[in-house]
Motif scaffolding. Structure first.
Motif, PDB file in Angstrom:
ATOM      1  N   PHE A 189      37.740  37.729  41.687  1.00 49.60           N
ATOM      2  CA  PHE A 189      37.709  37.826  43.151  1.00 49.60           C
ATOM      3  C   PHE A 189      39.012  37.322  43.759  1.00 49.60           C
ATOM      4  O   PHE A 189      39.554  37.925  44.683  1.00 49.60           O
ATOM      5  N   GLU A 190      39.507  36.236  43.236  1.00 53.04           N
ATOM      6  CA  GLU A 190      40.737  35.669  43.789  1.00 53.04           C
ATOM      7  C   GLU A 190      41.918  36.623  43.607  1.00 53.04           C
ATOM      8  O   GLU A 190      42.752  36.774  44.505  1.00 53.04           O
ATOM      9  N   ARG A 191      41.963  37.261  42.451  1.00 47.61           N
ATOM     10  CA  ARG A 191      43.060  38.213  42.230  1.00 47.61           C
ATOM     11  C   ARG A 191      42.907  39.430  43.124  1.00 47.61           C
ATOM     12  O   ARG A 191      43.899  39.977  43.609  1.00 47.61           O
ATOM     13  N   VAL A 192      41.674  39.866  43.309  1.00 49.59           N
ATOM     14  CA  VAL A 192      41.449  41.008  44.206  1.00 49.59           C
ATOM     15  C   VAL A 192      41.881  40.629  45.612  1.00 49.59           C
ATOM     16  O   VAL A 192      42.513  41.412  46.319  1.00 49.59           O
ATOM     17  N   PHE A 193      41.552  39.419  45.992  1.00 49.87           N
ATOM     18  CA  PHE A 193      41.893  38.990  47.345  1.00 49.87           C
ATOM     19  C   PHE A 193      43.398  38.901  47.534  1.00 49.87           C
ATOM     20  O   PHE A 193      43.930  39.332  48.560  1.00 49.87           O
ATOM     21  N   ASP A 194      44.071  38.340  46.542  1.00 53.74           N
ATOM     22  CA  ASP A 194      45.510  38.136  46.676  1.00 53.74           C
ATOM     23  C   ASP A 194      46.277  39.451  46.698  1.00 53.74           C
ATOM     24  O   ASP A 194      47.383  39.509  47.229  1.00 53.74           O
ATOM     25  N   SER A 195      45.685  40.478  46.097  1.00 56.67           N
ATOM     26  CA  SER A 195      46.299  41.803  46.191  1.00 56.67           C
ATOM     27  C   SER A 195      45.634  42.532  47.358  1.00 56.67           C
ATOM     28  O   SER A 195      44.440  42.365  47.603  1.00 56.67           O
ATOM     29  N   LYS A 196      46.413  43.315  48.036  1.00 53.17           N
ATOM     30  CA  LYS A 196      45.781  44.148  49.064  1.00 53.17           C
ATOM     31  C   LYS A 196      44.768  45.070  48.404  1.00 53.17           C
ATOM     32  O   LYS A 196      43.636  45.199  48.851  1.00 53.17           O
ATOM     33  N   GLU A 197      45.233  45.695  47.327  1.00 53.74           N
ATOM     34  CA  GLU A 197      44.378  46.564  46.519  1.00 53.74           C
ATOM     35  C   GLU A 197      44.822  46.425  45.079  1.00 53.74           C
ATOM     36  O   GLU A 197      46.003  46.261  44.801  1.00 53.74           O
ATOM     37  N   ILE A 198      43.862  46.541  44.158  1.00 54.09           N
ATOM     38  CA  ILE A 198      44.216  46.386  42.753  1.00 54.09           C
ATOM     39  C   ILE A 198      43.252  47.198  41.900  1.00 54.09           C
ATOM     40  O   ILE A 198      42.049  47.266  42.185  1.00 54.09           O
ATOM     41  N   SER A 199      43.802  47.828  40.865  1.00 56.67           N
ATOM     42  CA  SER A 199      42.993  48.684  39.992  1.00 56.67           C
ATOM     43  C   SER A 199      42.312  47.858  38.915  1.00 56.67           C
ATOM     44  O   SER A 199      42.678  46.699  38.664  1.00 56.67           O
ATOM     45  N   VAL A 200      41.322  48.446  38.280  1.00 52.68           N
ATOM     46  CA  VAL A 200      40.584  47.756  37.224  1.00 52.68           C
ATOM     47  C   VAL A 200      41.496  47.460  36.041  1.00 52.68           C
ATOM     48  O   VAL A 200      41.439  46.366  35.472  1.00 52.68           O
ATOM     49  N   ALA A 201      42.335  48.425  35.703  1.00 56.59           N
ATOM     50  CA  ALA A 201      43.241  48.237  34.569  1.00 56.59           C
ATOM     51  C   ALA A 201      44.156  47.042  34.812  1.00 56.59           C
ATOM     52  O   ALA A 201      44.372  46.224  33.913  1.00 56.59           O
ATOM     53  N   GLU A 202      44.655  46.947  36.022  1.00 59.67           N
ATOM     54  CA  GLU A 202      45.563  45.842  36.332  1.00 59.67           C
ATOM     55  C   GLU A 202      44.804  44.519  36.328  1.00 59.67           C
ATOM     56  O   GLU A 202      45.328  43.500  35.895  1.00 59.67           O
ATOM     57  N   LEU A 203      43.576  44.541  36.785  1.00 60.57           N
ATOM     58  CA  LEU A 203      42.758  43.328  36.747  1.00 60.57           C
ATOM     59  C   LEU A 203      42.474  42.907  35.305  1.00 60.57           C
ATOM     60  O   LEU A 203      42.397  41.720  35.001  1.00 60.57           O
ATOM     61  N   THR A 204      42.324  43.899  34.448  1.00 61.03           N
ATOM     62  CA  THR A 204      42.005  43.590  33.056  1.00 61.03           C
ATOM     63  C   THR A 204      43.179  42.895  32.374  1.00 61.03           C
ATOM     64  O   THR A 204      42.995  41.975  31.575  1.00 61.03           O
ATOM     65  N   ARG A 205      44.401  43.351  32.720  1.00 57.47           N
ATOM     66  CA  ARG A 205      45.601  42.766  32.123  1.00 57.47           C
ATOM     67  C   ARG A 205      45.637  41.264  32.382  1.00 57.47           C
ATOM     68  O   ARG A 205      45.575  40.820  33.523  1.00 57.47           O
ATOM     69  N   GLY A 206      45.735  40.517  31.313  1.00 61.78           N
ATOM     70  CA  GLY A 206      45.857  39.068  31.449  1.00 61.78           C
ATOM     71  C   GLY A 206      44.589  38.372  31.878  1.00 61.78           C
ATOM     72  O   GLY A 206      44.616  37.208  32.267  1.00 61.78           O
ATOM     73  N   SER A 207      43.463  39.088  31.828  1.00 56.75           N
ATOM     74  CA  SER A 207      42.204  38.458  32.236  1.00 56.75           C
ATOM     75  C   SER A 207      41.546  37.722  31.074  1.00 56.75           C
ATOM     76  O   SER A 207      40.715  36.852  31.274  1.00 56.75           O
ATOM     77  N   GLY A 208      41.907  38.108  29.865  1.00 60.73           N
ATOM     78  CA  GLY A 208      41.315  37.459  28.704  1.00 60.73           C
ATOM     79  C   GLY A 208      40.007  38.061  28.270  1.00 60.73           C
ATOM     80  O   GLY A 208      39.418  37.633  27.279  1.00 60.73           O
ATOM     81  N   VAL A 209      39.521  39.036  29.016  1.00 60.66           N
ATOM     82  CA  VAL A 209      38.282  39.721  28.640  1.00 60.66           C
ATOM     83  C   VAL A 209      38.530  41.226  28.629  1.00 60.66           C
ATOM     84  O   VAL A 209      39.582  41.688  29.073  1.00 60.66           O
ATOM     85  N   THR A 210      37.539  41.953  28.158  1.00 63.60           N
ATOM     86  CA  THR A 210      37.697  43.399  28.034  1.00 63.60           C
ATOM     87  C   THR A 210      37.544  44.100  29.387  1.00 63.60           C
ATOM     88  O   THR A 210      37.073  43.506  30.356  1.00 63.60           O
ATOM     89  N   GLN A 211      37.913  45.371  29.389  1.00 62.69           N
ATOM     90  CA  GLN A 211      37.805  46.154  30.622  1.00 62.69           C
ATOM     91  C   GLN A 211      36.343  46.287  31.050  1.00 62.69           C
ATOM     92  O   GLN A 211      36.041  46.269  32.248  1.00 62.69           O
ATOM     93  N   GLY A 212      35.473  46.439  30.076  1.00 61.71           N
ATOM     94  CA  GLY A 212      34.051  46.536  30.395  1.00 61.71           C
ATOM     95  C   GLY A 212      33.545  45.307  31.123  1.00 61.71           C
ATOM     96  O   GLY A 212      32.780  45.414  32.094  1.00 61.71           O
ATOM     97  N   ALA A 213      33.984  44.147  30.663  1.00 65.55           N
ATOM     98  CA  ALA A 213      33.566  42.897  31.313  1.00 65.55           C
ATOM     99  C   ALA A 213      34.054  42.854  32.753  1.00 65.55           C
ATOM    100  O   ALA A 213      33.308  42.459  33.662  1.00 65.55           O
TER     101      ALA A 213
END
Lengths: 111, 111
Positions: B25-49
DNA sequence: CTAATGCATTAGTGCCCACTAATTGATTGA
DNA sequence: TCAATCAATTAGTGGGCACTAATGCATTAG
């Protein structure tokens, strides 16, 4: 992103996320002081469960206790909510900026 | 005290209690808009998660989405925090003024 | 057309947690 | 003294949840 550190925000959020435990906190808050037996009455769960919830709330810094005789009286510790307030307030800053930007933009468009 | 009704406060609290999901949520908030792939990068979990977390956040009213091509862009929905702010406003006696300002802001954002 | 990318969803798994029942220790009342 | 009350703790249990791996479905690139 790896957040192994036991964050105080997480602690408070987790403590208050459970409806039963949050209801306990609310009742403690609404009473100046309240005993475990009284909290158990009408809670829908056993005394043991209430004690466990109180332990969690205490560890999260949300309640404090005072023993007297065979009773233990709990009271709310609203300062324990501070991490939560700070977390939310952080987003308020962003909103403020965004709103200000929006206002500035509107002024430029329609002076 | 029996609280079977799915309370909005519980929904938001539960959604934000998990550190991984709150970080999303914090990353989504800090970005105006953000894709799932970009959220997955560096998240430490899989895209499904990540998708599952986004679904939870969406059901809690904390994020919204916009599909474009094969990407889905998420953005924060600040009004989703309103139940939480209202709750704290009631119990966080010390910070009521701070939060009142925040509540006013939320009303401005979400007319 | 074919391969590759983005995202959602599913089934499966391990773990945590809310709860109960029961026990224990302490304190008070009869 | 003995029974009763209060509270904490323990072991045990069921259910939910975060995660992975895999699949499927679109969409885009070559």
């Amino acid at each position: 992103m790896i957040e192994a550190a036991p964050n105080p925000v997480t602690a408070v959020m987790r403590a208050l996320a459970d409806p039963t435990r949050r209801a306990v906190f609310e009742r403690v808050f609404d009473s100046k002081e309240i005993s475990v037996a009284e909290l158990t009455r009408g809670s829908g769960v056993t005394q043991g469960a209430i004690s466990q919830h109180l332990k969690s709330l205490k560890q999260a810094g949300l309640v404090a206790e005072r023993a007297e005789g065979r009773n233990v009286y709990y009271r709310a510790a609203p300062q324990g909510l501070e991490p939560l307030v700070t977390w939310i307030d952080h987003y308020g800053v962003f909103w403020r900026e965004r709103l200000q930007n929006l206002r500035d933009l509107l002024k430029e468009i329609d002076p």
